[in-house]
Scaffold this active site. Structure first.
Site, PDB file in Angstrom:
ATOM      1  N   THR A  43       0.837  -1.208   0.000  1.00 50.05           N
ATOM      2  CA  THR A  43       0.000   0.000   0.000  1.00 50.05           C
ATOM      3  C   THR A  43       0.872   1.259   0.000  1.00 50.05           C
ATOM      4  O   THR A  43       0.579   2.238  -0.699  1.00 50.05           O
ATOM      5  CB  THR A  43      -0.899   0.012   1.266  1.00 50.05           C
ATOM      6  OG1 THR A  43      -1.660  -1.182   1.265  1.00 50.05           O
ATOM      7  CG2 THR A  43      -1.811   1.212   1.295  1.00 50.05           C
ATOM      8  N   HIS A  46       2.089   1.848  -3.402  1.00 46.92           N
ATOM      9  CA  HIS A  46       1.059   2.497  -4.236  1.00 46.92           C
ATOM     10  C   HIS A  46       1.048   4.009  -3.986  1.00 46.92           C
ATOM     11  O   HIS A  46       0.942   4.805  -4.910  1.00 46.92           O
ATOM     12  CB  HIS A  46      -0.336   1.931  -3.922  1.00 46.92           C
ATOM     13  CG  HIS A  46      -0.542   0.533  -4.420  1.00 46.92           C
ATOM     14  ND1 HIS A  46      -0.544   0.234  -5.767  1.00 46.92           N
ATOM     15  CD2 HIS A  46      -0.761  -0.626  -3.780  1.00 46.92           C
ATOM     16  CE1 HIS A  46      -0.746  -1.074  -5.913  1.00 46.92           C
ATOM     17  NE2 HIS A  46      -0.868  -1.622  -4.710  1.00 46.92           N
TER      18      HIS A  46
HETATM   19  P1  NAD Z   1       2.796  -8.578  -3.803  1.00 43.59           P
HETATM   20  O1  NAD Z   1       2.325  -7.735  -4.920  1.00 43.59           O
HETATM   21  O2  NAD Z   1       4.144  -8.319  -3.214  1.00 43.59           O
HETATM   22  O3  NAD Z   1       2.743 -10.118  -4.233  1.00 43.59           O
HETATM   23  C1  NAD Z   1       1.943 -10.619  -5.243  1.00 43.59           C
HETATM   24  C2  NAD Z   1       2.717 -11.733  -5.927  1.00 43.59           C
HETATM   25  O4  NAD Z   1       1.863 -12.360  -6.879  1.00 43.59           O
HETATM   26  C3  NAD Z   1       3.963 -11.247  -6.661  1.00 43.59           C
HETATM   27  O5  NAD Z   1       5.112 -11.902  -6.161  1.00 43.59           O
HETATM   28  C4  NAD Z   1       3.650 -11.618  -8.110  1.00 43.59           C
HETATM   29  O6  NAD Z   1       4.820 -11.985  -8.844  1.00 43.59           O
HETATM   30  C5  NAD Z   1       2.688 -12.794  -7.928  1.00 43.59           C
HETATM   31  N1  NAD Z   1       1.956 -13.162  -9.144  1.00 43.59           N
HETATM   32  C6  NAD Z   1       1.659 -12.418 -10.235  1.00 43.59           C
HETATM   33  N2  NAD Z   1       1.043 -13.173 -11.166  1.00 43.59           N
HETATM   34  C7  NAD Z   1       0.931 -14.422 -10.662  1.00 43.59           C
HETATM   35  C8  NAD Z   1       0.397 -15.648 -11.155  1.00 43.59           C
HETATM   36  N3  NAD Z   1      -0.193 -15.733 -12.355  1.00 43.59           N
HETATM   37  N4  NAD Z   1       0.454 -16.738 -10.353  1.00 43.59           N
HETATM   38  C9  NAD Z   1       1.034 -16.673  -9.129  1.00 43.59           C
HETATM   39  N5  NAD Z   1       1.563 -15.542  -8.632  1.00 43.59           N
HETATM   40  C10 NAD Z   1       1.512 -14.429  -9.374  1.00 43.59           C
HETATM   41  O7  NAD Z   1       1.680  -8.483  -2.681  1.00 43.59           O
HETATM   42  P2  NAD Z   1       1.652  -8.700  -1.081  1.00 43.59           P
HETATM   43  O8  NAD Z   1       2.134  -7.471  -0.410  1.00 43.59           O
HETATM   44  O9  NAD Z   1       2.264 -10.003  -0.726  1.00 43.59           O
HETATM   45  O10 NAD Z   1       0.083  -8.754  -0.925  1.00 43.59           O
HETATM   46  C11 NAD Z   1      -0.656  -9.809  -1.550  1.00 43.59           C
HETATM   47  C12 NAD Z   1      -1.944  -9.308  -2.153  1.00 43.59           C
HETATM   48  O11 NAD Z   1      -2.845  -8.928  -1.103  1.00 43.59           O
HETATM   49  C13 NAD Z   1      -1.841  -8.072  -3.039  1.00 43.59           C
HETATM   50  O12 NAD Z   1      -2.771  -8.178  -4.084  1.00 43.59           O
HETATM   51  C14 NAD Z   1      -2.231  -6.935  -2.107  1.00 43.59           C
HETATM   52  O13 NAD Z   1      -2.746  -5.826  -2.814  1.00 43.59           O
HETATM   53  C15 NAD Z   1      -3.295  -7.604  -1.284  1.00 43.59           C
HETATM   54  N6  NAD Z   1      -3.523  -7.070   0.072  1.00 43.59           N
HETATM   55  C16 NAD Z   1      -4.793  -7.165   0.537  1.00 43.59           C
HETATM   56  C17 NAD Z   1      -5.092  -6.747   1.819  1.00 43.59           C
HETATM   57  C18 NAD Z   1      -6.479  -6.899   2.324  1.00 43.59           C
HETATM   58  O14 NAD Z   1      -6.739  -6.481   3.456  1.00 43.59           O
HETATM   59  N7  NAD Z   1      -7.370  -7.503   1.547  1.00 43.59           N
HETATM   60  C19 NAD Z   1      -4.079  -6.236   2.643  1.00 43.59           C
HETATM   61  C20 NAD Z   1      -2.772  -6.199   2.147  1.00 43.59           C
HETATM   62  C21 NAD Z   1      -2.511  -6.615   0.863  1.00 43.59           C
END
Ligand code: NAD
Ligand code: ZN
Length: 347
Positions: A43, A46
């Protein structure tokens, strides 16, 4: 002292700026926390990059950051159950306290949450003022760096424990910091197989340090092959979607067992299509996960760490806060695990 150093979204353009800002006020129901260490979250990246979401969500100027550990230095006059010197982190979602869900004790389902470092001043600062209802008192014996990332660990724990995983086969799509921690939690919680996927070999290398059953690069190995290799016949029982990527999610849907359960934390950047027939005919459950449960998730994090859950390998970089630019550079590369910034050195 009336001012402090803080990392501020000072202008409507990419970047963050180290500024001197007024010390926050401590209201009667607040505690003032001296920040010791902070984690960098996706976040924050972003907000740093100032993408469309950040532009429409974050008012400028804003002190950013929400993953932290600190020490209480001042108590509001109503605060009786903490003392100066307590080591604490904080729940980053400040809830309204008055809506139906809040009144019923389901505070994580509040519809009026305000996010620290997003909608109200955050933790990338020497001091943070936080309502006492949001303060988590750390148990002794947990490493400072781990304490500083309780917020994202909480996302991982909330997601991984949403459905029972004992004896189940768990698929985690996305080996970002949260996916990596979620895989470790699922394993700790008794899953038979924990398979984590990504398309970035560096991320999978970090994931392997948590000893999942398999860390799979889906660019060259299919989940069907993984199932065959593990002798699985009916698909994964539990899916933890941690990538926000449509390809990963469709792949997950196609590899779930009948009656499988999916907890979805990943945030897609836009709408996408799925084959709903897979949901209907395979009777899948999909549950959205946001934040952490107040405070059951925090309790579970603590006791699992005390019970041997080790997430240390997910922290790959550490910097002093004055070198925050390096921290964000590493995060933007997509090749790191968690990045921790130290705000105050302790003896
Ligand atoms: P991140 O962006 O660091 O990790 C996402 C990973 O997904 C990356 O390593 C990327 O290479 C991988 N990826 C991309 N395409 C893929 C595919 N086809 N198959 C498998 N993996 C693939 O994110 P993060 O900080 O670990 O967070 C995880 C997710 O959770 C993010 O989408 C983030 O926005 C979200 N998030 C949600 C909340 C919530 O409260 N819902 C809170 C924090 C983060
Ligand atoms: Zn509420």
């Amino acid at each position: 002292m009336t001012t402090m150093k803080a990392l501020v979204k000072a202008k409507s353009e990419p970047g963050l700026w180290m500024e001197d800002v007024p010390l926050p006020e401590t209201g009667i129901n607040d505690v003032l926390i001296e920040i010791l260490r902070t984690g960098i979250c996706g976040t924050d990246v972003h907000i740093y990059k100032w993408d469309a979401w950040a532009q429409k969500t974050v008012p400028v100027p804003m002190v950013v950051g929400h993953e932290f550990v600190g020490r209480i230095v001042e108590l509001g006059s109503n605060v009786k159950d903490f003392k100066v010197g307590d080591i604490v982190s904080g729940e980053g979602h400040v809830v309204c306290g008055r809506c139906r869900n809040c009144m019923a004790g389901r505070r994580h389902l509040c519809a009026e949450t305000s996010g620290i470092g997003v909608n109200r001043p955050g933790a990338y600062a020497e001091y943070l003022s936080l309502p006492v209802t949001n303060v988590w008192h750390h148990a002794p014996g947990i490493a400072r760096d781990i304490q500083s990332i309780f917020d994202p660990l909480g996302n991982a724990v909330h997601t991984a424990l949403t459905f029972p995983v004992l004896g189940e086969d768990v698929l985690v799509t996305g080996a970002g910091p949260i996916g990596i921690m979620a895989a470790a939690v699922a394993k700790h919680a008794g899953a038979r197989y924990t398979v984590i996927t990504d398309v970035n070999p560096k991320r999978l290398e970090i994931a392997k340090k948590m000893k999942p059953t398999m860390a799979v690069d889906v660019r060259n190995t299919s989940l069907a092959d993984v199932q065959t290799e593990l002798g699985m016949k009916e698909g994964f029982d539990v899916g933890l979607e941690m990538s926000g990527n449509p390809v990963a999610f469709r792949d997950m849907l196609a590899n779930m067992c009948h009656g499988g359960k999916i907890a979805m934390l990943g945030i897609p950047d836009k709408e996408f299509e799925i084959d709903w027939n897979e949901i209907v005919f395979n009777m899948l459950t999909i549950k959205g996960i946001y934040g952490r449960e107040m405070y059951e998730t925090w309790y579970k994090m603590t006791v699992m760490i005390q019970g041997g859950l080790d997430i240390e390998p997910v922290i790959t970089h550490r910097f002093n806060y004055t070198h925050f630019e390096q921290g964000f550079e590493v995060m933007c590369s997509g090749n790191s695990g968690k990045v921790v910034l130290t705000w105050k050195e302790e003896e």
